[in-house]
Design a protein around this motif. Structure first.
Motif, PDB file in Angstrom:
ATOM      1  N   TYR A 163       2.877  -9.287  -0.528  1.00 54.36           N
ATOM      2  CA  TYR A 163       1.614  -9.810  -0.002  1.00 54.36           C
ATOM      3  C   TYR A 163       0.427  -9.457  -0.901  1.00 54.36           C
ATOM      4  O   TYR A 163      -0.696  -9.309  -0.442  1.00 54.36           O
ATOM      5  CB  TYR A 163       1.343  -9.308   1.418  1.00 54.36           C
ATOM      6  CG  TYR A 163       2.475  -9.570   2.380  1.00 54.36           C
ATOM      7  CD1 TYR A 163       2.895 -10.868   2.650  1.00 54.36           C
ATOM      8  CD2 TYR A 163       3.136  -8.516   2.998  1.00 54.36           C
ATOM      9  CE1 TYR A 163       3.948 -11.111   3.518  1.00 54.36           C
ATOM     10  CE2 TYR A 163       4.191  -8.755   3.875  1.00 54.36           C
ATOM     11  CZ  TYR A 163       4.587 -10.050   4.130  1.00 54.36           C
ATOM     12  OH  TYR A 163       5.627 -10.294   4.989  1.00 54.36           O
TER      13      TYR A 163
ATOM     14  N   GLU B  54      -4.676 -11.273   1.919  1.00 53.22           N
ATOM     15  CA  GLU B  54      -5.706 -11.576   2.912  1.00 53.22           C
ATOM     16  C   GLU B  54      -7.092 -11.462   2.289  1.00 53.22           C
ATOM     17  O   GLU B  54      -7.986 -12.266   2.577  1.00 53.22           O
ATOM     18  CB  GLU B  54      -5.588 -10.644   4.111  1.00 53.22           C
ATOM     19  CG  GLU B  54      -4.459 -10.979   5.064  1.00 53.22           C
ATOM     20  CD  GLU B  54      -4.599 -10.259   6.392  1.00 53.22           C
ATOM     21  OE1 GLU B  54      -5.649 -10.414   7.046  1.00 53.22           O
ATOM     22  OE2 GLU B  54      -3.663  -9.539   6.769  1.00 53.22           O
TER      23      GLU B  54
ATOM     24  N   GLU C 138      -0.884 -16.306   7.444  1.00 53.89           N
ATOM     25  CA  GLU C 138      -1.501 -15.178   8.128  1.00 53.89           C
ATOM     26  C   GLU C 138      -1.869 -15.549   9.565  1.00 53.89           C
ATOM     27  O   GLU C 138      -1.704 -14.745  10.483  1.00 53.89           O
ATOM     28  CB  GLU C 138      -2.766 -14.727   7.373  1.00 53.89           C
ATOM     29  CG  GLU C 138      -2.502 -14.154   5.991  1.00 53.89           C
ATOM     30  CD  GLU C 138      -1.779 -12.820   6.035  1.00 53.89           C
ATOM     31  OE1 GLU C 138      -1.753 -12.195   7.128  1.00 53.89           O
ATOM     32  OE2 GLU C 138      -1.234 -12.398   5.007  1.00 53.89           O
TER      33      GLU C 138
ATOM     34  N   ALA D  65      -9.653 -10.102  11.047  1.00 47.00           N
ATOM     35  CA  ALA D  65      -8.986 -10.869   9.994  1.00 47.00           C
ATOM     36  C   ALA D  65      -9.987 -11.600   9.119  1.00 47.00           C
ATOM     37  O   ALA D  65      -9.771 -11.756   7.918  1.00 47.00           O
ATOM     38  CB  ALA D  65      -7.997 -11.853  10.613  1.00 47.00           C
TER      39      ALA D  65
END
Length: 467
Positions: free
Chosen positions: A153, A237, A276, A361
Motif C-alpha cells: 500500500y 492513502e 480504500e 480518511a
C-alpha cells in the motif's frame, strides 16, 4: 453479429441526465453468451465477446459459472487481453493460471504495465508467485521484484516504471524528436519529467506547453518547478489525498536518495480511492475483502471472526440486563420498550462514527479540530436526544398509560443518544491514535457502548423511579 448496444445496460436519459450512459453488461447479453456456450457454438461466442472492452470481458468471465466460465476462458486464450487480469477477482485469476499454465500466464504479465504486473503478482500466493517470476524475462522480473520489495500500500507498489524523463538542457525540438523516435512510449503520459545529471526530478513540462513552444527553446525555460514529488514509502492513502487536493494528473516518485524511479498517474489513483472506500465500507460491517462469487465456505469463514466478537459484546449487554431481572419481573413493559433505547443509540452512534471515519480518511478530522468536532456531535446528540426523548415518552405514555414510564424512557433515550454521539466521534479518534484501523474496530466498540449504556440507563432509572 449483435451490435454493441445489446451488450450493455443503459439507464434512460431522464434517470441519468446523460444520453446512453453505460453501466455494465446487459443481463440478456450474458444469458445469450451462456446459451451459446451451452450449445457449443464457439464461433458465435467469439463474435459476441470480441468487441467488448477488457473490463466488460472481465465482468462477463466473473458472471459465468463452472464449465461455462472455463469454456469461455479457453475460447479467449489465443487472443486473451492481458488488461483483463487486473479486473478479475483473485479466485478467477487462480483459475486462469490453472488453465493457461505458468508460462502462458507469465507471457501475459510481461505485456502489462509494471504497476499492473506488480499488483497481480502481489495477489498470488508464494508458490504461484515464484513459478510466474521464474518464467519472466530477467528485465521484467527485476522490475517486478523491486516493486514487490516496497511496503504494501505504498507509492512504490503503486507506481509504474514506464515514464518519459529528459535532461533540462534539451531543446523542445530534441524532446519532440525523441518522443517520435522512441519505439516504447508509455501508454498514457501527461508530462515530461525533467531530471538533473543525477537523475533527480527538477521540474515537469506539460505536453500542451511542449507542443506550443518553438523548437529552439530549452526545456529548462518552459518547465514548471512547482511539482509534487512522492517518496516510494509514502502511503497510498496519502498519495490519493495529494492527487485529490492538488488536482494532479501525474506525479514523479523518487527513492530514498531522491533519484527518479517511477511515476503515478490519475488512473491508478482512481483505483486506490475506490479500493480504500470499499475497504472502509466492508470493515465497518466487520468484513474482510470478499467477492459475491466466492465459495460458501470462504465467505462464511471470512465473517466468523467479527461475529464472535459481536457475540461477546452481546453477552456483555445481556449481563447488564440480568442485573435488573427483578425489575423486569415486576414491569413487563420495560422488556417491550428497552430495545427502542438501545436501537436508537446504536443508529445515532453509527451516524457519528461513519462521519468520523470518513473525515479521518479525507484528512478533515485531525487533532487540531477534534475537540470542536466532538463538541458539535455532542450538541447534535443533545438536540436529537431531546426530540426523540419526547417522542418515546409520549409513545410509552399512550401505550401503557403511565406518565412516569414515559419520563424514564425519555431520560434514557436522551442519555444514550448523547453518549452515542460522543463515543461515535471519540472511538475512531482513539483507535487512530493507537494505530488501529478505525473502520475495522470502531463499530464493535460502539455497539457495546450504546447497548450497555442504553440498557443500564433505562433499567437503572426504572428501578429508581418506578419500583
Amino acid at each position: 453479429m449483435i451490435v454493441a448496444e445489446t451488450r450493455v445496460r443503459s439507464l434512460p436519459r431522464e434517470e441519468t441526465g446523460l444520453p446512453e450512459e453505460i453501466f455494465g453488461l446487459d443481463p440478456d447479453f450474458v444469458a445469450e453468451v451462456d446459451q451459446a456456450l451451452e450449445a457449443g457454438q464457439d464461433e458465435i461466442v467469439r463474435e459476441l465477446v470480441a468487441p467488448l472492452h477488457y473490463a466488460d470481458t472481465a465482468d462477463l468471465i466473473e458472471s459465468l459459472h463452472g464449465e461455462h466460465r472455463s469454456r469461455l476462458i479457453d475460447l479467449l486464450r489465443p487472443d486473451f487481453n492481458p488488461e483483463i487480469l487486473p479486473e478479475l477477482p483473485d479466485d478467477i485469476r487462480d483459475e486462469i493460471i490453472e488453465r493457461f499454465g505458468y508460462a502462458d500466464f507469465a507471457a501475459l504479465i510481461e505485456e502489462l504495465d509494471s504497476d499492473d504486473a506488480v499488483y497481480i503478482l502481489d495477489r498470488l500466493d508464494d508458490s504461484e508467485q515464484a513459478h510466474v517470476l521464474a518464467r519472466l524475462p530477467i528485465e521484467t522480473r527485476t522490475i517486478v521484484e523491486q516493486g514487490l520489495n516496497y511496503p504494501e500500500y505504498s507509492a512504490g507498489r503503486l507506481m509504474q516504471r514506464e515514464l518519459m524523463a529528459v535532461p533540462d538542457y534539451w531543446t523542445v525540438g530534441e524532446a519532440i524528436d525523441y518522443l517520435r523516435s522512441n519505439a516504447v512510449l508509455p501508454e498514457d503520459f501527461y508530462v515530461l519529467i525533467i531530471v538533473d545529471p543525477r537523475h533527480r526530478p527538477v521540474g515537469v513540462v506539460r505536453l500542451n506547453r511542449l507542443l506550443r513552444a518553438k523548437r529552439p527553446v530549452r526545456l529548462r525555460d518552459i518547465m514548471s518547478t512547482e511539482m509534487d514529488v512522492l517518496k516510494v514509502d509514502m502511503d497510498q492513502e496519502d498519495v490519493a489525498f495529494l492527487f485529490r487536493r492538488k488536482d494532479l494528473l501525474e506525479a514523479p516518485v523518487t527513492d530514498v536518495s531522491g533519484r527518479l524511479v517511477g511515476r503515478i498517474t490519475i488512473d491508478d489513483i482512481v483505483d486506490v480511492i475506490d479500493e480504500e472506500a470499499e475497504d472502509d465500507m466492508l470493515r465497518l460491517a466487520g468484513l474482510s475483502e470478499t467477492s459475491i462469487y466466492a465459495a460458501v465456505w470462504d465467505t462464511a469463514r471470512s465473517r466468523v471472526t467479527w461475529l464472535l466478537v459481536n457475540m461477546g459484546t452481546a453477552t456483555l449487554a445481556a449481563a447488564v440486563i440480568s442485573l435488573f431481572e427483578a425489575t423486569l419481573d415486576q414491569l413487563v413493559a420495560l422488556a417491550v420498550l428497552m430495545p427502542i433505547v438501545a436501537s436508537m443509540g446504536g443508529n445515532a452512534g453509527m451516524q457519528a462514527l461513519t462521519s468520523a471515519v470518513r473525515a479521518l480518511a479525507m484528512k478533515e478530522l485531525t487533532s487540531s479540530n477534534a475537540r470542536r468536532v466532538a463538541g458539535k456531535e455532542v450538541m447534535v446528540g443533545v438536540f436529537n436526544g431531546s426530540l426523540f426523548a419526547v417522542l418515546a415518552g409520549v409513545i410509552a405514555w399512550l401505550f401503557f398509560s403511565d406518565v412516569q414510564l414515559g419520563m424514564v424512557i425519555g431520560a434514557a433515550m436522551l442519555i444514550n443518544l448523547v453518549v452515542a454521539a460522543l463515543f461515535g466521534i471519540t472511538i475512531p479518534l482513539v483507535l487512530e491514535r493507537l494505530k488501529i484501523d478505525p473502520a475495522a474496530a470502531s463499530s464493535v466498540f460502539l455497539t457495546t457502548v450504546t447497548d450497555v449504556v442504553g440498557f443500564f440507563a433505562f433499567l437503572g432509572l426504572a428501578t429508581i423511579f418506578l419500583l
